[in-house]
Design a protein around this motif. Structure first.
Motif, PDB file in Angstrom:
ATOM      1  N   UNK A 124     -11.391 -21.315   6.840  1.00 53.60           N
ATOM      2  CA  UNK A 124     -12.654 -20.887   7.455  1.00 53.60           C
ATOM      3  C   UNK A 124     -12.775 -19.423   6.616  1.00 53.60           C
ATOM      4  N   UNK A 125     -12.463 -19.518   5.567  1.00 51.30           N
ATOM      5  CA  UNK A 125     -12.540 -18.271   4.887  1.00 51.30           C
ATOM      6  C   UNK A 125     -14.112 -17.710   4.399  1.00 51.30           C
ATOM      7  N   UNK A 126     -14.881 -18.816   4.533  1.00 49.20           N
ATOM      8  CA  UNK A 126     -16.458 -18.381   4.298  1.00 49.20           C
ATOM      9  C   UNK A 126     -17.179 -17.949   5.577  1.00 49.20           C
ATOM     10  N   UNK A 127     -16.613 -18.128   6.828  1.00 46.48           N
ATOM     11  CA  UNK A 127     -17.152 -17.643   7.875  1.00 46.48           C
ATOM     12  C   UNK A 127     -17.078 -16.181   8.043  1.00 46.48           C
ATOM     13  N   UNK A 128     -18.045 -15.706   8.675  1.00 47.06           N
ATOM     14  CA  UNK A 128     -18.085 -14.152   8.962  1.00 47.06           C
ATOM     15  C   UNK A 128     -16.831 -13.491   8.860  1.00 47.06           C
ATOM     16  N   UNK A 129     -16.101 -13.941  10.118  1.00 53.26           N
ATOM     17  CA  UNK A 129     -14.769 -13.376  10.261  1.00 53.26           C
ATOM     18  C   UNK A 129     -13.524 -13.723   9.099  1.00 53.26           C
ATOM     19  N   UNK A 130     -13.658 -15.068   8.799  1.00 49.75           N
ATOM     20  CA  UNK A 130     -12.696 -15.416   7.880  1.00 49.75           C
ATOM     21  C   UNK A 130     -13.036 -14.718   6.466  1.00 49.75           C
ATOM     22  N   UNK A 131     -14.198 -14.347   6.119  1.00 49.79           N
ATOM     23  CA  UNK A 131     -14.580 -13.793   4.921  1.00 49.79           C
ATOM     24  C   UNK A 131     -13.857 -12.263   5.015  1.00 49.79           C
ATOM     25  N   UNK A 132     -14.128 -11.428   6.186  1.00 52.46           N
ATOM     26  CA  UNK A 132     -13.871 -10.187   6.466  1.00 52.46           C
ATOM     27  C   UNK A 132     -12.206 -10.127   6.386  1.00 52.46           C
ATOM     28  N   UNK A 133     -11.579 -11.136   7.047  1.00 51.25           N
ATOM     29  CA  UNK A 133      -9.967 -10.982   6.903  1.00 51.25           C
ATOM     30  C   UNK A 133      -9.687 -11.342   5.489  1.00 51.25           C
ATOM     31  N   UNK A 134     -10.353 -12.060   4.636  1.00 52.49           N
ATOM     32  CA  UNK A 134      -9.870 -12.259   3.271  1.00 52.49           C
ATOM     33  C   UNK A 134     -10.029 -10.987   2.626  1.00 52.49           C
ATOM     34  N   UNK A 135     -11.378 -10.034   2.832  1.00 50.56           N
ATOM     35  CA  UNK A 135     -11.175  -9.215   2.103  1.00 50.56           C
ATOM     36  C   UNK A 135     -10.143  -7.874   2.578  1.00 50.56           C
ATOM     37  N   UNK A 136      -9.732  -7.919   3.903  1.00 52.19           N
ATOM     38  CA  UNK A 136      -8.840  -7.001   4.298  1.00 52.19           C
ATOM     39  C   UNK A 136      -7.446  -7.302   3.805  1.00 52.19           C
ATOM     40  N   UNK A 137      -7.220  -8.691   3.789  1.00 48.61           N
ATOM     41  CA  UNK A 137      -5.736  -8.997   3.465  1.00 48.61           C
ATOM     42  C   UNK A 137      -5.657  -9.175   1.989  1.00 48.61           C
ATOM     43  N   UNK A 138      -6.534  -9.356   1.366  1.00 47.79           N
ATOM     44  CA  UNK A 138      -6.293  -9.093  -0.213  1.00 47.79           C
ATOM     45  C   UNK A 138      -5.956  -7.807  -0.921  1.00 47.79           C
ATOM     46  N   UNK A 139      -5.978  -6.822  -0.151  1.00 50.27           N
ATOM     47  CA  UNK A 139      -5.540  -5.684  -0.607  1.00 50.27           C
ATOM     48  C   UNK A 139      -3.813  -5.482  -0.372  1.00 50.27           C
ATOM     49  N   UNK A 140      -3.266  -6.125   0.337  1.00 44.41           N
ATOM     50  CA  UNK A 140      -1.827  -6.376   0.306  1.00 44.41           C
ATOM     51  C   UNK A 140      -1.261  -7.580  -0.255  1.00 44.41           C
ATOM     52  N   UNK A 141      -2.120  -8.700  -0.053  1.00 46.78           N
ATOM     53  CA  UNK A 141      -1.315 -10.039  -0.706  1.00 46.78           C
ATOM     54  C   UNK A 141      -1.241 -10.114  -2.298  1.00 46.78           C
ATOM     55  N   UNK A 142      -0.162 -10.895  -2.683  1.00 45.58           N
ATOM     56  CA  UNK A 142      -0.270 -11.086  -3.962  1.00 45.58           C
ATOM     57  C   UNK A 142      -1.281 -12.293  -4.386  1.00 45.58           C
ATOM     58  N   UNK A 143      -1.486 -13.434  -3.282  1.00 48.81           N
ATOM     59  CA  UNK A 143      -1.962 -14.489  -3.556  1.00 48.81           C
ATOM     60  C   UNK A 143      -3.013 -14.706  -2.339  1.00 48.81           C
ATOM     61  N   UNK A 144      -4.263 -15.181  -2.275  1.00 50.06           N
ATOM     62  CA  UNK A 144      -4.949 -15.552  -1.393  1.00 50.06           C
ATOM     63  C   UNK A 144      -5.388 -17.090  -1.405  1.00 50.06           C
ATOM     64  N   UNK A 145      -5.201 -17.950  -0.308  1.00 46.70           N
ATOM     65  CA  UNK A 145      -5.719 -19.520  -0.580  1.00 46.70           C
ATOM     66  C   UNK A 145      -6.749 -19.442   0.152  1.00 46.70           C
ATOM     67  N   UNK A 146      -8.130 -19.608  -0.241  1.00 45.56           N
ATOM     68  CA  UNK A 146      -9.170 -19.725   0.474  1.00 45.56           C
ATOM     69  C   UNK A 146      -9.684 -20.960   0.872  1.00 45.56           C
ATOM     70  N   UNK A 147      -9.717 -21.616   2.036  1.00 47.18           N
ATOM     71  CA  UNK A 147     -10.104 -22.772   2.410  1.00 47.18           C
ATOM     72  C   UNK A 147     -11.451 -22.599   3.205  1.00 47.18           C
ATOM     73  N   UNK A 148     -12.435 -23.748   2.630  1.00 49.86           N
ATOM     74  CA  UNK A 148     -13.712 -24.060   3.320  1.00 49.86           C
ATOM     75  C   UNK A 148     -14.199 -25.525   2.936  1.00 49.86           C
ATOM     76  N   UNK A 149     -15.346 -25.763   3.589  1.00 50.12           N
ATOM     77  CA  UNK A 149     -15.756 -27.239   3.101  1.00 50.12           C
ATOM     78  C   UNK A 149     -16.890 -27.030   1.940  1.00 50.12           C
ATOM     79  N   UNK A 150     -17.307 -26.028   1.676  1.00 54.81           N
ATOM     80  CA  UNK A 150     -18.343 -25.863   0.402  1.00 54.81           C
ATOM     81  C   UNK A 150     -17.577 -24.923  -0.590  1.00 54.81           C
TER      82      UNK A 150
END
Length: 168
Positions: free
Chosen positions: A14-40
Motif C-alpha cells: 500500500x506504498x501509494x496510499x496516503x499513509x503508505x507513501x508517508x511511511x515510506x518517506x519516513x522509514x527511507x531515512x533509516x532503511x538500506x532498502x525499501x520494497x514498495x508494493x502497490x497495484x499500479x
C-alpha cells in the motif's frame, strides 16, 4: 543490538496510499532498502524518484500486487527470494473498502475485502515472522482503521475486516 529498521529492508504494501507513501518517506531515512508494493506502477515510480532524490544510496525495489489476490502476494515474496532480499520490517498499509449495505453487497466484493484486509496480512505475517524470529530481529506494522470500532451500516464488511485484526 540495532533496531531492524536501521540499515535494514522494509517491505511496504500500500506504498501509494496516503499513509503508505508517508511511511515510506519516513522509514527511507533509516532503511538500506525499501520494497514498495502497490497495484499500479506510475505512482510507485514517482515515489521512487522522490525517495532516491532525498537519499541517493537508498535501494528501492518496485513490485506490483493486488493484495486481494493471494497468488500475487505469494509472487511478491517469491520475487524477493529470487533477488536475495531479506525483509526486516513489514508495513501493511493496504486495505480495500467498498461501501454498501451488507445485504446488497455482491459476494465478490465481500470476498475481495476479506482477502485484502484479513487473509493477506495473516499470510504475510505467517511467511515472514519465522525467518525474523530465527534471525532474532524484525518487525511487523499492520495499519488498520478505526472503522473496526464503529457501527457503520454502509460499510459493515469493511468495519468487520478491520476489527478482525485488532489484536494482531
Amino acid at each position: 543490538m540495532r533496531p531492524p529498521l536501521d540499515s535494514g529492508t522494509v517491505l511496504i504494501l500500500g506504498a501509494c496510499s496516503c499513509l503508505g507513501r508517508e511511511i515510506a518517506r519516513q522509514l527511507s531515512r533509516r532503511a538500506r532498502t525499501v520494497v514498495l508494493v502497490a497495484p499500479e506502477l506510475g505512482p510507485l515510480e514517482a515515489l521512487r524518484a522522490e525517495l532516491e532524490a532525498r537519499n541517493p544510496t537508498l535501494g528501492v525495489i518496485l513490485l506490483l500486487c493486488d493484495v486481494s489476490r493471494p497468488g500475487e502476494v505469494g509472487e511478491v515474496l517469491a520475487e524477493l527470494l529470487r533477488q536475495f532480499v531479506t525483509v526486516d520490517e513489514l508495513v501493511n498499509a493496504s486495505a480495500t473498502q467498498e461501501g454498501a449495505l451488507f445485504a446488497r453487497q455482491r459476494w465478490g466484493e465481500i470476498e475481495r475485502m476479506l482477502l485484502a484486509n484479513v487473509l493477506t496480512p495473516l499470510l504475510l505475517a505467517r511467511r515472514l515472522i519465522g525467518p525474523m524470529m530465527a534471525r532474532g530481529r524484525g518487525g511487523i506494522l499492520h495499519i488498520g482503521s478505526g472503522a473496526g470500532q464503529l457501527f457503520l451500516p454502509g460499510a459493515a464488511t469493511f468495519a468487520a475486516t478491520q476489527r478482525c485484526l485488532d489484536g494482531f
